[in-house]
Design a protein around this motif. Structure first.
Motif, mmCIF file in Angstrom:
data_model
loop_
_atom_site.group_PDB
_atom_site.id
_atom_site.type_symbol
_atom_site.label_atom_id
_atom_site.label_comp_id
_atom_site.label_asym_id
_atom_site.label_seq_id
_atom_site.Cartn_x
_atom_site.Cartn_y
_atom_site.Cartn_z
ATOM 1 N N UNK A 208 0.849 -1.200 0.000
ATOM 2 C CA UNK A 208 0.000 0.000 0.000
ATOM 3 C C UNK A 208 0.884 1.250 0.000
ATOM 4 N N UNK A 209 1.888 1.225 0.850
ATOM 5 C CA UNK A 209 2.691 2.419 1.108
ATOM 6 C C UNK A 209 3.679 2.713 -0.022
ATOM 7 N N UNK A 210 4.254 1.666 -0.611
ATOM 8 C CA UNK A 210 5.328 1.879 -1.590
ATOM 9 C C UNK A 210 5.293 0.784 -2.647
ATOM 10 N N UNK A 211 4.598 1.007 -3.747
ATOM 11 C CA UNK A 211 4.529 -0.008 -4.810
ATOM 12 C C UNK A 211 5.911 -0.115 -5.458
ATOM 13 N N UNK A 212 6.470 -1.327 -5.521
ATOM 14 C CA UNK A 212 7.863 -1.433 -5.979
ATOM 15 C C UNK A 212 8.068 -1.087 -7.442
ATOM 16 N N UNK A 213 7.116 -1.433 -8.293
ATOM 17 C CA UNK A 213 7.208 -1.047 -9.703
ATOM 18 C C UNK A 213 5.830 -1.238 -10.326
ATOM 19 N N UNK A 214 5.549 -0.515 -11.378
ATOM 20 C CA UNK A 214 4.241 -0.684 -12.034
ATOM 21 C C UNK A 214 3.111 -0.026 -11.286
ATOM 22 N N UNK A 215 3.370 1.099 -10.650
ATOM 23 C CA UNK A 215 2.309 1.784 -9.901
ATOM 24 C C UNK A 215 1.383 2.602 -10.779
ATOM 25 N N UNK A 216 1.637 2.601 -12.107
ATOM 26 C CA UNK A 216 0.733 3.312 -13.025
ATOM 27 C C UNK A 216 0.385 2.358 -14.159
ATOM 28 N N UNK A 217 -0.878 1.989 -14.285
ATOM 29 C CA UNK A 217 -1.274 1.027 -15.321
ATOM 30 C C UNK A 217 -1.836 1.766 -16.538
ATOM 31 N N UNK A 218 -1.245 1.555 -17.724
ATOM 32 C CA UNK A 218 -1.743 2.251 -18.908
ATOM 33 C C UNK A 218 -2.973 1.577 -19.515
ATOM 34 N N UNK A 219 -3.898 2.378 -19.969
ATOM 35 C CA UNK A 219 -5.092 1.901 -20.679
ATOM 36 C C UNK A 219 -5.402 2.909 -21.784
ATOM 37 N N UNK A 220 -6.299 2.506 -22.704
ATOM 38 C CA UNK A 220 -6.825 3.473 -23.659
ATOM 39 C C UNK A 220 -8.337 3.559 -23.501
ATOM 40 N N UNK A 221 -8.878 4.773 -23.575
ATOM 41 C CA UNK A 221 -10.340 4.923 -23.507
ATOM 42 C C UNK A 221 -10.921 4.402 -24.824
ATOM 43 N N UNK A 222 -11.881 3.469 -24.721
ATOM 44 C CA UNK A 222 -12.447 2.858 -25.927
ATOM 45 C C UNK A 222 -13.417 3.824 -26.616
ATOM 46 N N UNK A 223 -14.118 4.605 -25.789
ATOM 47 C CA UNK A 223 -15.048 5.609 -26.326
ATOM 48 C C UNK A 223 -14.977 6.812 -25.388
ATOM 49 N N UNK A 224 -15.656 7.894 -25.726
ATOM 50 C CA UNK A 224 -15.674 9.043 -24.809
ATOM 51 C C UNK A 224 -16.241 8.556 -23.474
ATOM 52 N N UNK A 225 -15.578 8.860 -22.406
ATOM 53 C CA UNK A 225 -16.017 8.295 -21.119
ATOM 54 C C UNK A 225 -15.771 9.315 -20.016
ATOM 55 N N UNK A 226 -16.756 9.439 -19.108
ATOM 56 C CA UNK A 226 -16.627 10.465 -18.063
ATOM 57 C C UNK A 226 -16.146 9.859 -16.749
ATOM 58 N N UNK A 227 -15.148 10.475 -16.160
ATOM 59 C CA UNK A 227 -14.667 10.062 -14.831
ATOM 60 C C UNK A 227 -14.527 11.328 -13.993
ATOM 61 N N UNK A 228 -15.101 11.328 -12.820
ATOM 62 C CA UNK A 228 -15.019 12.460 -11.884
ATOM 63 C C UNK A 228 -15.309 13.790 -12.592
ATOM 64 N N UNK A 229 -16.300 13.788 -13.459
ATOM 65 C CA UNK A 229 -16.737 15.022 -14.104
ATOM 66 C C UNK A 229 -15.899 15.441 -15.310
ATOM 67 N N UNK A 230 -14.876 14.657 -15.648
ATOM 68 C CA UNK A 230 -14.030 15.000 -16.805
ATOM 69 C C UNK A 230 -14.322 14.010 -17.928
#
Ligand code: HEM
Length: 458
Positions: free
Chosen positions: A305-327
């Motif tokens: 939880x405190x310190x991810x050793x590697x891979x702390x950001x997972x890449x994805x692509x948005x398949x279609x226009x999609x709203x998250x937290x108002x964006x």
């Protein structure tokens, strides 16, 4: 700038702190990203980085939602891993992904994993036994104190040995395997090293060609301490797997193996070294674990939880226009699910910058692909969640906790050798862990009374 605080990048008229996206390329961000993630979670839960043309998702709820939404956030090849690792399941979806995934799930969890625990412990004991032989250059005795650099003397080697064991990689080629592994991993780094990484991958594939043919005819087995066969090794299973009537090609099998060493070597190395760094900085928690070895489970999960050793950001692509937290994230946009930040979301974890194996808001039980969020306890997101949830979560947990029990038995009164450790920017405090795992960890301990043959430094 005081240690632990974000650099001032200006403020909007309403007082909102501004972020300059050049930050993400800076040494300062890699050294300690958490003050910046805190700003993002509060003010920009979906941050559009116009310089790098991508979006960062930083709150726990949003990160989980994106990871489990395989349809809206797809894993179509991003060209990151495919150069050196080949065509791996990280970049597959749907049926093709499930087909590959099943092989790992069968070998890395449940009964298959239980069968492997004695071998894992044996590998840890063998490595530590070398410390007493006088041959290990990273262990020294001075004035009744033994000092070990745990990275080189243990963590760099142990997870790769475990992966070799699970694969059933021929013993005589294991040092060569280490070279291929190191070179492929370095191949992610840049254009010179990428070329060497590709060559190492090709060498590995050439080497495997004959082994795959042999094991199709005659599978080999993992054995117990008495040499009795326990179960087929992974190379044998892969060699004999048929899809629609056809065997997997050696190229496909090499991709499985490359992903396994890529996914399982560096990550678990980092989890073990980070865990020991954090525990040594909290001697009261280490003392509690010494009294009750079952607490290593909580220590492992709190470390992730405190310190991810590697891979702390997972890449994805948005398949279609999609709203998250108002964006609204436009179709095709590159999105980073920032597990590093989600793990420190103050909405879920109290005083999230505190390392505490006794915290009661973290779930420390068996990790679930769907995550866990009940009665005020949540799982961390270091292993991701959803369809691509790390199939190595259980084996890395067993590796880290089993070897830590062995390490703690072998080192009396272990303490951090602060003088040798890298320092923070004030030149005084210990360097924070940052975006990835630490590289070196110097530990002093009292040598066992029977230890002989060590070089003594005057
Ligand atoms: C502390 C150690 C580890 C961490 C933090 C970690 C982290 C992760 C994460 C976050 C993912 C998901 C990637 C995504 O969603 O795009 C993943 C996938 C994966 N990991 Fe791990 N991992 C660890 C150990 C291991 C080990 C020991 C193995 C194998 C022995 C392994 C093999 C894999 C594989 C094969 C995948 C791809 C799964 C898929 O795409 O379906 N990992 N890991």
């Amino acid at each position: 700038m005081p240690v632990g605080e974000a650099a001032d990048m200006g403020h909007a008229d309403d007082g909102t702190p501004l972020l300059n996206p050049r930050l993400f390329d800076s040494a300062e961000f890699r050294r300690n990203p958490h003050p910046y993630f805190r700003i993002m979670r509060k003010h920009y839960p979906v941050y559009h980085d116009k310089l790098h043309n991508c979006y960062y998702i930083t709150r726990y709820d949003d990160a989980r939602r994106c990871a489990v939404d395989d349809l809206g956030f797809n894993t179509i090849p991003k060209g990151i891993a495919s150069t050196v690792l080949g065509n791996t399941q990280l970049e597959l979806s749907g049926v093709e992904h499930r087909r590959r995934r099943g092989v790992f799930d069968r070998h890395l969890a449940g009964a298959a994993l239980r069968d492997r625990i004695p071998a894992i412990e044996r590998l840890a004991e063998e490595l530590i036994a070398d410390w007493d032989s006088g041959d290990e250059a990273h262990v020294q005795d001075r004035a009744g104190i033994r000092t070990v650099e745990l990275g080189a003397a243990f963590c760099d080697q142990f997870p790769v040995r475990v992966v070799c064991e699970v694969l059933g990689f021929p013993a005589e080629a294991r040092s060569q395997f280490n070279y291929w592994y190191q070179t492929m991993m370095a191949g992610f780094g840049g254009s010179d090293t990428a070329q060497q990484g590709l060559e190492a991958r090709q060498d590995l594939e050439d080497y495997l060609e004959a082994i795959v043919q042999d094991r199709r005819q005659q599978p080999t087995y993992l054995t117990d301490a008495a040499g009795n066969p326990v179960r087929e090794d992974l190379i044998s299973t892969l060699s004999r797997t048929r899809v629609d009537g056809d065997y997997l090609s050696t190229e496909e099998i090499t991709s499985y193996i490359a992903l396994l060493v890529g996914g399982g070597g560096e990550t678990t190395r980092g989890a073990i070294i980070n865990m020991w760094y954090l525990m040594l900085q909290h001697p009261d928690q280490l003392a509690a674990v010494a009294r009750d070895g079952s607490l290593w489970d909580a220590a492992f999960q709190e470390t992730l939880r405190y310190a991810i050793p590697t891979g702390g950001m997972q890449p994805r692509h948005a398949t279609f226009d999609i709203e998250v937290a108002g964006v609204t994230i436009p179709a095709g946009a590159l999105v980073h699910i920032v597990n590093h930040s989600a793990n420190r979301d103050e909405r879920y974890f109290e005083s999230p910058d505190r390392f505490d194996i006794f915290r009661n808001d973290l779930y420390t039980g068996k990790m679930l692909r769907s995550g866990f969020n009940r009665n005020g306890r949540c799982s961390h997101l270091a292993f991701g969640s959803g369809a691509h949830f790390c199939p190595g979560a259980f084996i890395s947990h067993q590796e880290a906790t089993a070897c830590s029990r062995v390490l703690l038995r072998s080192m009396a009164n272990p303490r951090l050798n602060r003088a040798s450790m890298p320092k923070d920017i004030d030149g005084v405090g210990l360097a924070p862990i940052g975006l990835e795992a630490i590289r070196e960890l110097w530990i002093d301990y009292d040598p066992p009374p029977t230890a002989t043959g060590r070089a003594t430094i005057a």
